[in-house]
Design a protein around this motif. Structure first.
Motif, PDB file in Angstrom:
ATOM      1  N   PHE A  19     -22.552  -4.943 -31.520  1.00  0.00           N
ATOM      2  CA  PHE A  19     -23.383  -5.375 -30.414  1.00  0.00           C
ATOM      3  C   PHE A  19     -24.408  -4.248 -30.005  1.00  0.00           C
ATOM      4  O   PHE A  19     -25.658  -4.516 -29.682  1.00  0.00           O
ATOM      5  CB  PHE A  19     -22.359  -5.617 -29.256  1.00  0.00           C
ATOM      6  CG  PHE A  19     -21.721  -6.832 -29.270  1.00  0.00           C
ATOM      7  CD1 PHE A  19     -22.180  -8.083 -29.382  1.00  0.00           C
ATOM      8  CD2 PHE A  19     -20.228  -6.645 -29.293  1.00  0.00           C
ATOM      9  CE1 PHE A  19     -21.481  -9.386 -29.361  1.00  0.00           C
ATOM     10  CE2 PHE A  19     -19.337  -8.142 -29.620  1.00  0.00           C
ATOM     11  CZ  PHE A  19     -20.227  -9.180 -29.662  1.00  0.00           C
ATOM     12  N   ARG A  20     -23.810  -3.050 -29.999  1.00  0.00           N
ATOM     13  CA  ARG A  20     -24.716  -2.000 -29.533  1.00  0.00           C
ATOM     14  C   ARG A  20     -25.935  -1.747 -30.351  1.00  0.00           C
ATOM     15  O   ARG A  20     -26.885  -1.358 -30.079  1.00  0.00           O
ATOM     16  CB  ARG A  20     -23.910  -0.533 -29.371  1.00  0.00           C
ATOM     17  CG  ARG A  20     -22.623  -0.547 -28.198  1.00  0.00           C
ATOM     18  CD  ARG A  20     -21.914   0.926 -28.280  1.00  0.00           C
ATOM     19  NE  ARG A  20     -20.945   0.651 -27.097  1.00  0.00           N
ATOM     20  CZ  ARG A  20     -19.601   0.745 -27.399  1.00  0.00           C
ATOM     21  NH1 ARG A  20     -19.271   0.977 -28.634  1.00  0.00           N
ATOM     22  NH2 ARG A  20     -18.754   0.876 -26.449  1.00  0.00           N
ATOM     23  N   GLN A 296     -17.635 -11.107 -37.572  1.00  0.00           N
ATOM     24  CA  GLN A 296     -18.325 -12.188 -37.773  1.00  0.00           C
ATOM     25  C   GLN A 296     -18.716 -12.685 -36.250  1.00  0.00           C
ATOM     26  O   GLN A 296     -19.859 -13.085 -35.862  1.00  0.00           O
ATOM     27  CB  GLN A 296     -17.651 -13.365 -38.424  1.00  0.00           C
ATOM     28  CG  GLN A 296     -17.501 -13.125 -39.826  1.00  0.00           C
ATOM     29  CD  GLN A 296     -16.696 -14.202 -40.338  1.00  0.00           C
ATOM     30  OE1 GLN A 296     -16.481 -15.251 -39.842  1.00  0.00           O
ATOM     31  NE2 GLN A 296     -16.165 -13.946 -41.673  1.00  0.00           N
ATOM     32  N   VAL A 297     -17.846 -12.639 -35.275  1.00  0.00           N
ATOM     33  CA  VAL A 297     -18.253 -13.122 -34.004  1.00  0.00           C
ATOM     34  C   VAL A 297     -19.163 -12.082 -33.457  1.00  0.00           C
ATOM     35  O   VAL A 297     -19.962 -12.561 -32.628  1.00  0.00           O
ATOM     36  CB  VAL A 297     -16.743 -13.247 -33.068  1.00  0.00           C
ATOM     37  CG1 VAL A 297     -16.397 -12.014 -32.486  1.00  0.00           C
ATOM     38  CG2 VAL A 297     -17.116 -14.348 -32.054  1.00  0.00           C
ATOM     39  N   ALA A 298     -18.960 -10.945 -33.447  1.00  0.00           N
ATOM     40  CA  ALA A 298     -20.200 -10.039 -32.923  1.00  0.00           C
ATOM     41  C   ALA A 298     -21.506 -10.175 -33.677  1.00  0.00           C
ATOM     42  O   ALA A 298     -22.559 -10.200 -32.937  1.00  0.00           O
ATOM     43  CB  ALA A 298     -19.770  -8.459 -33.394  1.00  0.00           C
ATOM     44  N   GLU A 299     -21.609 -10.597 -34.955  1.00  0.00           N
ATOM     45  CA  GLU A 299     -22.803 -10.718 -35.639  1.00  0.00           C
ATOM     46  C   GLU A 299     -23.185 -12.253 -34.971  1.00  0.00           C
ATOM     47  O   GLU A 299     -24.976 -12.187 -34.658  1.00  0.00           O
ATOM     48  CB  GLU A 299     -22.756 -11.101 -37.058  1.00  0.00           C
ATOM     49  CG  GLU A 299     -22.291  -9.719 -37.759  1.00  0.00           C
ATOM     50  CD  GLU A 299     -23.752  -9.007 -37.916  1.00  0.00           C
ATOM     51  OE1 GLU A 299     -24.786  -9.041 -37.164  1.00  0.00           O
ATOM     52  OE2 GLU A 299     -23.648  -7.858 -38.373  1.00  0.00           O
ATOM     53  N   GLN A 300     -22.621 -13.161 -34.854  1.00  0.00           N
ATOM     54  CA  GLN A 300     -23.054 -14.403 -34.289  1.00  0.00           C
ATOM     55  C   GLN A 300     -23.501 -14.590 -33.003  1.00  0.00           C
ATOM     56  O   GLN A 300     -24.493 -14.992 -32.678  1.00  0.00           O
ATOM     57  CB  GLN A 300     -21.814 -15.636 -34.543  1.00  0.00           C
ATOM     58  CG  GLN A 300     -21.493 -15.854 -36.010  1.00  0.00           C
ATOM     59  CD  GLN A 300     -20.301 -16.770 -35.838  1.00  0.00           C
ATOM     60  OE1 GLN A 300     -19.850 -16.962 -36.970  1.00  0.00           O
ATOM     61  NE2 GLN A 300     -19.808 -17.414 -35.134  1.00  0.00           N
ATOM     62  N   MET A 301     -22.864 -13.826 -32.094  1.00  0.00           N
ATOM     63  CA  MET A 301     -23.243 -13.441 -30.579  1.00  0.00           C
ATOM     64  C   MET A 301     -24.277 -12.560 -30.559  1.00  0.00           C
ATOM     65  O   MET A 301     -25.403 -13.250 -29.761  1.00  0.00           O
ATOM     66  CB  MET A 301     -22.090 -13.058 -29.766  1.00  0.00           C
ATOM     67  CG  MET A 301     -20.806 -14.044 -29.809  1.00  0.00           C
ATOM     68  SD  MET A 301     -19.518 -13.096 -28.791  1.00  0.00           S
ATOM     69  CE  MET A 301     -20.376 -13.099 -27.069  1.00  0.00           C
ATOM     70  N   SER A 302     -24.573 -11.905 -31.314  1.00  0.00           N
ATOM     71  CA  SER A 302     -25.768 -11.119 -31.222  1.00  0.00           C
ATOM     72  C   SER A 302     -26.889 -11.763 -31.572  1.00  0.00           C
ATOM     73  O   SER A 302     -28.037 -11.826 -31.104  1.00  0.00           O
ATOM     74  CB  SER A 302     -25.475  -9.610 -32.016  1.00  0.00           C
ATOM     75  OG  SER A 302     -24.528  -8.876 -31.504  1.00  0.00           O
TER      76      SER A 302
END
Length: 531
Positions: A19-20, A296-302
């Motif tokens: 995210f960062r 995966q969830v961090a990539e998708q949300m970003s």
């Protein structure tokens, strides 16, 4: 201003760093999800919420989420998210459906070994200072026949692993094509044969109406004496009471269960039985799987928050806001067309052909294709969405093609879906009227005009007198109220169809009474998501 994301469950530092690195302002508070009141106080400050299973995204919480745009669940299950309430609020719900496939498949294989060699019991005995070598006589997996119920993503991996162990593999899956079966190196069989010939049976299907209690008392009785049964899929697929009785009688030699009809399972008929291995829903519990879904969830949300790209969304099509205004009713129609064929098709689908006529041919056809496939596949996998649908179809060897053409005939635009199996083709067409409501306009080449309802009944017969009266009288006598009734036929005395919109789902007993008349070639209750 950079988007803000709250991580309220335990995600890895690597995921938080994603995210960062993508320019998102992230607050990592992994214990906050357990404090629903504190979470409600702060949720209004965030654009995104990244969770596992501890955080409960309820309608009440969403009322406080004034800026929330996306909820990302690291994992496949989203029972802790009120998706209807999220949709009403315009909040996208994402999951990561493919991050723990290998881990779950490996757990099933591990359970097979544990049951075959009675490892837990032997370990406990040895720890207790006993040396009961002759008591724990096991069996090899090599050359044994494994019956796999459900050969989708996880089941397919189990098939490959089992073939590597030199097992003979039979697979039962109505949507498994011969080409896909050959690719996996398995025999495609009917459930009856699988039950009769398997030394081991492992389940890899979702819990839906068609699979609930699939290993019922009746089906368990059909199994080969000495069979060993593994369930790392969902509780409720097996009659646990009947299985316990067969284990005690010796008909079933062993069982390995990671999931149970009621969880947390503090007591169960299978507990404390010899050669029954039980684990507390550990299918996805490996370091690698937990890390994979978190990343995966961090990539998708970003991606969504920074670029608008939507991946693995459970409640939103992959279209822009401008497209959604026009396409919404057409996406719903596409899903209904797929759901119609999916519920009627009980053999492997080889190909799906979609024709777009008139104005709809100028829309986002990728999204419409996905809606068709998602509607069709939800009959066997309720977790399928617009993004995962093409992958699941491809995994099952289903070839999807589309054709466009300028306006022809009466309607300004329509979609026609043709499904091809080994033995037949089935087609249905629909359009969207000016009121924005989808309609079915053709089935089997027979023109109709049918409103789509939640509960419907589809029948086929030879055109003869008495059909309307029989349908009306039988349904009426059994308390089924007809909201709409549509008929069609090819010609006088030819093939005929009826499509009824009912107020409630058709009971099996009423369906049986219709069958007893001998007037109908097929009687098919249907369900559609019309909200």
């Amino acid at each position: 201003m950079a988007p803000k994301v709250l991580v309220s469950d335990k995600l890895s530092e690597t995921a938080v760093q994603i995210f960062r690195d993508r320019g998102i302002d992230v607050d990592f508070m992994p214990e906050l999800g357990k404090d629903k009141e504190k979470l409600a106080e702060v949720i209004g400050n965030y654009d995104g919420l990244a969770i596992r299973s501890a955080t409960k995204v309820t309608e009440k919480l969403l009322e406080s989420a004034t800026n929330l745009k996306v909820v990302g669940r690291a994992g496949i299950g989203t029972d802790n998210v009120d998706k209807v309430a999220a949709s009403k609020k315009g909040v996208i719900v994402m999951n990561t459906p493919f991050g723990n496939m290998v881990t779950t498949a490996e757990h099933a294989i591990a359970m097979m070994f544990a049951v075959a060699r009675q490892i837990p019991e032997a370990s406990a005995s040895t720890h207790a200072g006993k040396w009961e070598k002759s008591k724990f006589m096991g069996v090899e997996l090599t050359n044994k026949t494994l019956g796999v119920i459900g050969a989708g993503n996880i089941g397919g991996i189990v098939c490959r692993r089992a073939r590597g162990l030199e097992m003979k593999v039979n697979a039962y899956d109505p949507f498994l094509s011969e080409d896909r079966a050959n690719e996996l190196g398995v025999r495609k069989v009917e459930l009856e044969e699988l039950l009769e010939k398997s030394d081991f049976i492992t389940l890899h299907v979702p819990l839906i109406e068609a699979t609930k209690n699939i290993l019922s008392r009746e089906n368990l009785a059909k199994t080969k004496k000495g069979v060993r049964i593994i369930n790392c899929a969902r509780g409720g697929l097996v009659d646990e009471v009947a299985l316990a009785e067969l284990l005690k009688s010796g008909h079933v030699a062993g069982a390995g269960f990671d999931v149970f009809a009621e969880e947390p399972a503090t007591e169960n008929p299978l507990f404390n039985l010899p050669n029954v291995v039980c684990t507390p829903h550990l299918g996805a519990a490996t370091t690698e799987a937990q890390e994979n879904v978190a990343l995966q969830v961090a990539e998708q949300m970003s991606d969504y928050l920074m670029t608008g790209a939507v991946t693995n969304a459970l409640n939103m099509p992959s279209v822009t806001a401008e497209e959604a205004k026009v396409m919404g009713p057409w996406l719903k129609l596409a899903e209904h067309l797929g759901a119609f064929t999916g519920q009627l098709t009980d053999e492997p689908i080889k190909a799906v052909n979609i024709l777009y006529d008139g104005g709809v041919a100028e829309m986002n056809l990728e999204a419409l294709n996905c809606a068709v496939i998602a509607g069709m596949m939800k009959t066997v996998n309720p977790d399928v969405n617009l993004v995962s649908a093409p992958l699941i179809a491809a995994d099952r060897g289903i070839k999807v093609s589309r054709t466009t053409q300028p306006k022809t005939g009466t309607f300004d635009a329509y979609i026609k879906l043709t499904v091809v199996t080994e033995t037949r083709e089935r087609s249905i067409a629909g359009t969207v009227f000016s009121d924005g409501k989808p309609r079915f306009i053709q089935i089997k080449g027979i023109n109709i005009d049918a409103e789509v309802g939640q509960h419907m009944l589809y029948t086929t017969n030879k055109d003869t007198s008495g059909i309307i009266g029989t349908l009306g009288q039988t349904l009426g006598e059994n308390g089924a109220n007809i909201a709409n009734f549509t008929l069609g036929r090819t010609e006088v005395g030819g093939d005929a169809i009826a499509l009824l919109y009912l107020d409630e789902a058709l009971p099996n007993a009423t369906r049986e009474k219709l069958a007893e008349t001998g007037l109908f070639q097929s009687i098919c209750p249907l369900e559609f998501a019309v909200s």
